[in-house]
Design a protein around this motif. Sequence first.
Motif, short mmCIF file in Angstrom:
data_model
loop_
_atom_site.label_atom_id
_atom_site.label_comp_id
_atom_site.label_asym_id
_atom_site.label_seq_id
_atom_site.Cartn_x
_atom_site.Cartn_y
_atom_site.Cartn_z
N ARG A 90 69.98 25.67 -1.17
CA ARG A 90 69.95 26.96 -0.47
C ARG A 90 69.06 26.90 0.78
N ARG A 91 68.07 26.03 0.76
CA ARG A 91 67.24 25.89 1.96
C ARG A 91 68.05 25.27 3.11
N ARG A 92 69.09 24.53 2.76
CA ARG A 92 69.96 23.93 3.77
C ARG A 92 71.12 24.85 4.13
N ARG A 93 71.57 25.64 3.17
CA ARG A 93 72.77 26.44 3.38
C ARG A 93 72.64 27.74 2.59
N THR A 94 72.46 28.85 3.28
CA THR A 94 72.27 30.14 2.63
C THR A 94 73.63 30.74 2.29
N VAL A 95 74.05 30.54 1.06
CA VAL A 95 75.34 31.03 0.59
C VAL A 95 75.14 31.69 -0.77
N PRO A 96 76.11 32.50 -1.21
CA PRO A 96 76.00 33.10 -2.54
C PRO A 96 75.93 32.04 -3.64
N VAL A 97 75.24 32.39 -4.71
CA VAL A 97 75.11 31.49 -5.86
C VAL A 97 75.66 32.17 -7.10
N TYR A 98 76.46 31.43 -7.83
CA TYR A 98 76.94 31.85 -9.15
C TYR A 98 76.35 30.85 -10.14
N ALA A 99 75.44 31.32 -10.98
CA ALA A 99 74.70 30.41 -11.85
C ALA A 99 74.80 30.84 -13.30
N GLN A 100 75.04 29.87 -14.17
CA GLN A 100 74.97 30.15 -15.59
C GLN A 100 73.60 30.74 -15.90
N TRP A 101 73.54 31.67 -16.84
CA TRP A 101 72.36 32.51 -17.01
C TRP A 101 71.06 31.72 -17.17
N GLU A 102 71.13 30.55 -17.85
CA GLU A 102 69.91 29.77 -18.05
C GLU A 102 69.29 29.33 -16.72
N ILE A 103 70.13 29.06 -15.75
CA ILE A 103 69.66 28.68 -14.41
C ILE A 103 69.27 29.93 -13.62
N ALA A 104 70.09 30.96 -13.74
CA ALA A 104 69.83 32.20 -12.99
C ALA A 104 68.46 32.79 -13.31
N ARG A 105 68.02 32.65 -14.57
CA ARG A 105 66.71 33.19 -14.94
C ARG A 105 65.60 32.58 -14.08
N PHE A 106 65.68 31.28 -13.83
CA PHE A 106 64.66 30.60 -13.00
C PHE A 106 64.84 30.96 -11.53
N LEU A 107 66.07 31.09 -11.08
CA LEU A 107 66.29 31.47 -9.68
C LEU A 107 65.68 32.83 -9.39
N GLU A 108 65.73 33.70 -10.39
CA GLU A 108 65.19 35.06 -10.21
C GLU A 108 63.67 35.08 -10.38
N SER A 109 63.15 34.42 -11.44
CA SER A 109 61.72 34.51 -11.75
C SER A 109 60.87 33.57 -10.89
N LYS A 110 61.36 32.37 -10.66
CA LYS A 110 60.58 31.35 -9.96
C LYS A 110 60.76 31.43 -8.45
N TYR A 111 61.99 31.74 -8.02
CA TYR A 111 62.28 31.70 -6.58
C TYR A 111 62.56 33.07 -5.97
N ARG A 112 62.66 34.10 -6.82
CA ARG A 112 63.00 35.44 -6.32
C ARG A 112 64.22 35.38 -5.41
N MET A 113 65.16 34.56 -5.78
CA MET A 113 66.32 34.31 -4.93
C MET A 113 67.28 35.51 -4.95
N LYS A 114 67.77 35.85 -3.77
CA LYS A 114 68.73 36.95 -3.62
C LYS A 114 70.16 36.40 -3.61
N ASN A 115 71.10 37.29 -3.80
CA ASN A 115 72.53 36.94 -3.76
C ASN A 115 72.88 35.92 -4.84
N VAL A 116 72.35 36.16 -6.04
CA VAL A 116 72.63 35.31 -7.20
C VAL A 116 73.39 36.13 -8.23
N THR A 117 74.53 35.64 -8.65
CA THR A 117 75.30 36.25 -9.73
C THR A 117 75.08 35.43 -10.99
N SER A 118 74.50 36.06 -12.01
CA SER A 118 74.25 35.37 -13.26
C SER A 118 75.49 35.45 -14.16
N ILE A 119 75.96 34.31 -14.61
CA ILE A 119 77.10 34.26 -15.53
C ILE A 119 76.54 34.31 -16.95
#
Length: 257
Positions: free
Chosen positions: A118-147
């Motif tokens: 994402r630092r190279r290419r700012t695009v939407p992310v669709y992440a399985q929930w186990e990954i999405a939890r870290f994207l939200e808590s660790k990186y405060r990443m926006k435009n993430v859809t948790s599956i």
Amino acid sequence: MQRRDFAAALTAALAAPAVLGATPAHADERSGGGLSRRMRAALAAELDDQDTARTVVPYLQDIGFDWHPETIAPERLDFIVAYGFGNRPPAGGGDPAKVLPEPGPVNEELADTVARIRRRRTVPVYAQWEIARFLESKYRMKNVTSIEPVIAPDGTITYLSTDGVAAQVAEARKHVPGGIGTAGVVGFRDHVKRCVQTTRDRGMTAYAPRGFEMPGTYDPESGQAWTRRRDLYVVHDMAAQWQVLRQKLIAQAYPNG
């Protein structure tokens, strides 16, 4: 040819890529098709059937000897799909059928990989929930859809397979203006090739992002036994690939059942 000779031929084929310092497909190209020839000769002798060996060996080579997906430059990606790998038992205990597990360290590493892309290419992310939890808590990443897993009214959890995750992403991308676009697939080192294939099977153009190494350290404490050790997981993944191939070949040969 005796079975021990067939095994020896396959052992030699397995050793060849390591000697050449290349992926199996590349090793076969550099040896002028030597890997395929050895496998074809061994299997033809074992089956006493040249035609069947000629048909089956490409499947053996792809599933057994090539573990690298096609890649694409991250600048060409329209979205990222990140597939989870393993987990940890629920921290507070409880019925695992009704209590979500902990995402675990491997999924944190997968989230780290997504963040680097994402630092190279700012695009939407669709992440399985186990990954999405870290994207939200660790990186405060926006435009993430948790599956998320499917939770029944009684609280029973049904976890999505790799194909189940791909199906959810495909449905979500149908409603994106301008079309589905090209997916950059993130997955565990020994899982990512199948992740790319599964994403494509769901009608999406998909590649692994070029230049990004995928996590490859197994978690011996994973709640999924087949993801604790490489020797077990490789067999598991090959079995999954064979099952999909079987379904495709039967449908192709007998489209009307």
